[in-house]
Design a protein around this motif. Sequence first.
Motif, PDB file in Angstrom:
ATOM      1  N   GLY A  35      51.960 -29.481  -4.922  1.00  0.00           N
ATOM      2  CA  GLY A  35      52.778 -30.416  -4.161  1.00  0.00           C
ATOM      3  C   GLY A  35      54.163 -30.598  -4.742  1.00  0.00           C
ATOM      4  O   GLY A  35      54.766 -31.663  -4.625  1.00  0.00           O
ATOM      5  N   ILE A  36      54.688 -29.543  -5.365  1.00  0.00           N
ATOM      6  CA  ILE A  36      56.012 -29.622  -5.982  1.00  0.00           C
ATOM      7  C   ILE A  36      57.067 -29.235  -4.956  1.00  0.00           C
ATOM      8  O   ILE A  36      56.985 -28.174  -4.338  1.00  0.00           O
ATOM      9  N   GLU A  37      58.064 -30.090  -4.797  1.00  0.00           N
ATOM     10  CA  GLU A  37      59.191 -29.809  -3.907  1.00  0.00           C
ATOM     11  C   GLU A  37      59.991 -28.641  -4.466  1.00  0.00           C
ATOM     12  O   GLU A  37      60.232 -28.566  -5.670  1.00  0.00           O
ATOM     13  N   ALA A  38      60.430 -27.764  -3.592  1.00  0.00           N
ATOM     14  CA  ALA A  38      61.243 -26.618  -4.020  1.00  0.00           C
ATOM     15  C   ALA A  38      62.483 -27.090  -4.775  1.00  0.00           C
ATOM     16  O   ALA A  38      62.890 -26.479  -5.765  1.00  0.00           O
ATOM     17  N   VAL A  39      63.076 -28.217  -4.361  1.00  0.00           N
ATOM     18  CA  VAL A  39      64.289 -28.703  -5.024  1.00  0.00           C
ATOM     19  C   VAL A  39      63.996 -29.302  -6.394  1.00  0.00           C
ATOM     20  O   VAL A  39      64.898 -29.459  -7.204  1.00  0.00           O
ATOM     21  N   ASP A  40      62.748 -29.660  -6.657  1.00  0.00           N
ATOM     22  CA  ASP A  40      62.376 -30.261  -7.947  1.00  0.00           C
ATOM     23  C   ASP A  40      62.001 -29.231  -9.003  1.00  0.00           C
ATOM     24  O   ASP A  40      61.696 -29.595 -10.133  1.00  0.00           O
ATOM     25  N   ILE A  41      62.015 -27.971  -8.633  1.00  0.00           N
ATOM     26  CA  ILE A  41      61.559 -26.937  -9.552  1.00  0.00           C
ATOM     27  C   ILE A  41      62.656 -26.611 -10.559  1.00  0.00           C
ATOM     28  O   ILE A  41      63.766 -26.263 -10.189  1.00  0.00           O
ATOM     29  N   THR A  42      62.296 -26.777 -11.819  1.00  0.00           N
ATOM     30  CA  THR A  42      63.224 -26.397 -12.878  1.00  0.00           C
ATOM     31  C   THR A  42      62.688 -25.115 -13.503  1.00  0.00           C
ATOM     32  O   THR A  42      61.480 -24.893 -13.534  1.00  0.00           O
ATOM     33  N   PRO A  43      63.593 -24.274 -13.983  1.00  0.00           N
ATOM     34  CA  PRO A  43      63.131 -23.023 -14.593  1.00  0.00           C
ATOM     35  C   PRO A  43      62.210 -23.302 -15.782  1.00  0.00           C
ATOM     36  O   PRO A  43      62.355 -24.308 -16.465  1.00  0.00           O
ATOM     37  N   LYS A  44      61.274 -22.415 -15.989  1.00  0.00           N
ATOM     38  CA  LYS A  44      60.352 -22.549 -17.118  1.00  0.00           C
ATOM     39  C   LYS A  44      61.162 -22.300 -18.394  1.00  0.00           C
ATOM     40  O   LYS A  44      61.834 -21.291 -18.531  1.00  0.00           O
ATOM     41  N   THR A  45      61.101 -23.272 -19.286  1.00  0.00           N
ATOM     42  CA  THR A  45      61.804 -23.157 -20.559  1.00  0.00           C
ATOM     43  C   THR A  45      60.814 -23.389 -21.693  1.00  0.00           C
ATOM     44  O   THR A  45      59.728 -23.944 -21.483  1.00  0.00           O
ATOM     45  N   PHE A  46      61.217 -22.996 -22.873  1.00  0.00           N
ATOM     46  CA  PHE A  46      60.400 -23.205 -24.065  1.00  0.00           C
ATOM     47  C   PHE A  46      60.128 -24.700 -24.250  1.00  0.00           C
ATOM     48  O   PHE A  46      59.002 -25.104 -24.536  1.00  0.00           O
ATOM     49  N   GLU A  47      61.148 -25.524 -24.068  1.00  0.00           N
ATOM     50  CA  GLU A  47      60.985 -26.979 -24.237  1.00  0.00           C
ATOM     51  C   GLU A  47      60.021 -27.562 -23.213  1.00  0.00           C
ATOM     52  O   GLU A  47      59.196 -28.407 -23.540  1.00  0.00           O
ATOM     53  N   ARG A  48      60.146 -27.128 -21.952  1.00  0.00           N
ATOM     54  CA  ARG A  48      59.236 -27.624 -20.915  1.00  0.00           C
ATOM     55  C   ARG A  48      57.796 -27.196 -21.212  1.00  0.00           C
ATOM     56  O   ARG A  48      56.861 -27.968 -21.064  1.00  0.00           O
ATOM     57  N   ALA A  49      57.635 -25.955 -21.660  1.00  0.00           N
ATOM     58  CA  ALA A  49      56.305 -25.444 -22.010  1.00  0.00           C
ATOM     59  C   ALA A  49      55.720 -26.249 -23.173  1.00  0.00           C
ATOM     60  O   ALA A  49      54.539 -26.612 -23.162  1.00  0.00           O
ATOM     61  N   LYS A  50      56.542 -26.545 -24.136  1.00  0.00           N
ATOM     62  CA  LYS A  50      56.096 -27.320 -25.296  1.00  0.00           C
ATOM     63  C   LYS A  50      55.642 -28.719 -24.863  1.00  0.00           C
ATOM     64  O   LYS A  50      54.593 -29.200 -25.296  1.00  0.00           O
ATOM     65  N   ARG A  51      56.398 -29.361 -23.983  1.00  0.00           N
ATOM     66  CA  ARG A  51      56.024 -30.691 -23.477  1.00  0.00           C
ATOM     67  C   ARG A  51      54.710 -30.632 -22.696  1.00  0.00           C
ATOM     68  O   ARG A  51      53.869 -31.522 -22.805  1.00  0.00           O
ATOM     69  N   PHE A  52      54.536 -29.573 -21.900  1.00  0.00           N
ATOM     70  CA  PHE A  52      53.315 -29.383 -21.115  1.00  0.00           C
ATOM     71  C   PHE A  52      52.100 -29.312 -22.041  1.00  0.00           C
ATOM     72  O   PHE A  52      51.096 -29.993 -21.837  1.00  0.00           O
TER      73      PHE A  52
END
Length: 179
Positions: free
Chosen positions: A39-56
């Motif tokens: 249910g993720i909006e296309a406009v809300d998609i941020t590129p996968k980054t090392f920092e985002r992966a780490k937070r996940f």
Amino acid sequence: MNTAPTIHGENVLLRQPIESDLRDYMNVEEDNELKKMYGIEAVDITPKTFERAKRFIEAIANNQWEWCVVYQNRFVGQARLTVNQTDNRARYAVGLFDPSVWNKGLGTEVTNLVLEFAFKTLNLHRVDLRVLEYNVRAIRCYEKCGFIKEGIEREGALINGKYETDLFMSILDREYEEK
């Protein structure tokens, strides 16, 4: 705080995060179908980054009853119970972020393992979930595991300019035992 124990299945392993999970997550390209099912909006998609992966991965480690899903020694998803001890129930969520493992029955195996833990170890009375009505693959999985459709929230989520409907499903301890 307790942490989710390691659970061994026939094809999957549910465990706490380890260092190599970051690499496994980063090695999987973003998938448009997965975003839609989440249910993720296309406009809300941020590129996968090392920092985002780490937070996940840190979020998995910091949640009392959440697991990394491992298949063939690779981190491919996560499963979570959000427990309400007052009412002796939990909300369930599972996500396999690696499309290469879809349609292999892993979601069903993970769900059954988590339900066994929920009812036999945590002694919960009820496990419920919500799922987008168009996520037919997930709904089939949940039904196979004994979840029953109990209601809908009509057009409650605005996703990519369209109002979408959520289904509510649950399974009670006695239904799990009958299964």
